[in-house]
Design a protein around this motif. Structure first.
Motif, PDB file in Angstrom:
ATOM      1  N   ILE A   8       0.869  -1.020   0.065  1.00 46.98           N
ATOM      2  CA  ILE A   8       0.043   0.052   0.016  1.00 46.98           C
ATOM      3  C   ILE A   8       0.758   1.279   0.084  1.00 46.98           C
ATOM      4  O   ILE A   8       1.645   1.267   0.892  1.00 46.98           O
ATOM      5  N   ARG A  53      -3.162   4.780  -1.274  1.00 45.67           N
ATOM      6  CA  ARG A  53      -3.836   5.240  -0.049  1.00 45.67           C
ATOM      7  C   ARG A  53      -3.373   6.669  -0.039  1.00 45.67           C
ATOM      8  O   ARG A  53      -2.571   7.119  -0.625  1.00 45.67           O
ATOM      9  N   MET A 103      -7.813   3.318  -0.645  1.00 39.06           N
ATOM     10  CA  MET A 103      -8.143   3.298   0.594  1.00 39.06           C
ATOM     11  C   MET A 103      -7.762   4.986   1.239  1.00 39.06           C
ATOM     12  O   MET A 103      -7.021   5.573   0.671  1.00 39.06           O
ATOM     13  N   THR A 104      -8.793   5.403   2.255  1.00 32.64           N
ATOM     14  CA  THR A 104      -8.351   6.548   2.878  1.00 32.64           C
ATOM     15  C   THR A 104      -8.943   6.419   4.392  1.00 32.64           C
ATOM     16  O   THR A 104      -9.938   5.610   4.562  1.00 32.64           O
ATOM     17  N   ILE A 114     -11.313   2.512   8.053  1.00 32.91           N
ATOM     18  CA  ILE A 114     -10.680   2.570   6.524  1.00 32.91           C
ATOM     19  C   ILE A 114     -11.972   2.386   5.905  1.00 32.91           C
ATOM     20  O   ILE A 114     -12.729   1.741   5.798  1.00 32.91           O
ATOM     21  N   CYS A 140     -12.829   1.877   1.769  1.00 29.87           N
ATOM     22  CA  CYS A 140     -12.084   0.999   0.811  1.00 29.87           C
ATOM     23  C   CYS A 140     -13.229   1.164  -0.649  1.00 29.87           C
ATOM     24  O   CYS A 140     -14.542   1.301  -0.386  1.00 29.87           O
TER      25      CYS A 140
END
Length: 196
Positions: free
Chosen positions: A103, A131, A174-175, A193, A195
């Motif tokens: 990631i 991310r 992702m954030t 998270i 997604c």
């Protein structure tokens, strides 16, 4: 690590913790639905595991030879029910499975151009998931905290850039999701998270 018996009392747990501290180590207690585990923080070589195995309330005491205990499967899976796994699926990528997952991405999304450049580099380096922090709390309020700190419209725009970068470079995205404090909204909680 020290695994307590299922029916161990609070007094027995506290006694074991006191004994560990007497040996000069710190503890990290994980209470699961099925087991309580005392993680040992420090040089485990100074712990007499045979002695700890004989203490009231202790099921098993053993050295964990794996570095990074808090993320090792051996340490984390002991408190879970048998047969349970700690896998997370993000699109078609399994985190926690048999294959490593890479990631990468910016700490905070600053601009579309920078995000696209970073996403391209991450993909070329072998990352499967992009991310990026839309809102990135910092210790100083004067530091850049991501576009999300400017408002809802900016946060929405940054999220659209993440989605576009993921699609362009065929990566899952992702954030971190943060809920506003003090508003009457469903609290999501820091650290969860999102997604796509």
């Amino acid at each position: 690590m020290i695994i307590m018996k299922k029916d161990a009392s609070q007094e027995e747990l506290e006694n074991v913790i006191a004994e560990v501290r007497r040996c000069g180590l710190k503890t990290d207690v994980s209470k699961g639905a099925f087991r309580t585990i005392i993680g040992l923080i420090g040089d485990e070589k100074s712990i007499p595991f045979a002695y700890f195995s004989s203490l009231p309330g202790v099921k098993e005491a053993r050295m964990v030879e794996t570095p990074y205990k808090l993320i090792s499967r051996e340490y984390s899976n002991l408190w879970q029910a048998e047969g349970m796994t700690r896998e997370i699926k993000v699109k078609d990528i399994i985190i926690g499975g048999d294959e490593p997952v890479f990631i990468a991405g910016p700490c905070a999304v600053e601009s579309k151009e920078a995000l696209m450049k970073i996403a391209e580099g991450a993909k070329m380096a072998g990352a499967q998931i992009l991310r990026g922090g839309v809102y990135k709390p910092r210790s100083s309020v004067h530091s850049f905290q991501g576009l999300g700190s400017a408002g809802k419209d900016e946060a929405t725009e940054a999220l659209s850039w993440l989605k576009e970068a993921g699609e362009r470079f065929e990566m899952a995205v992702m954030t971190e999701v943060r809920a506003p404090v003090g508003r009457q909204t469903r609290q999501i909680g820091a650290g969860q998270i999102a997604c796509t």
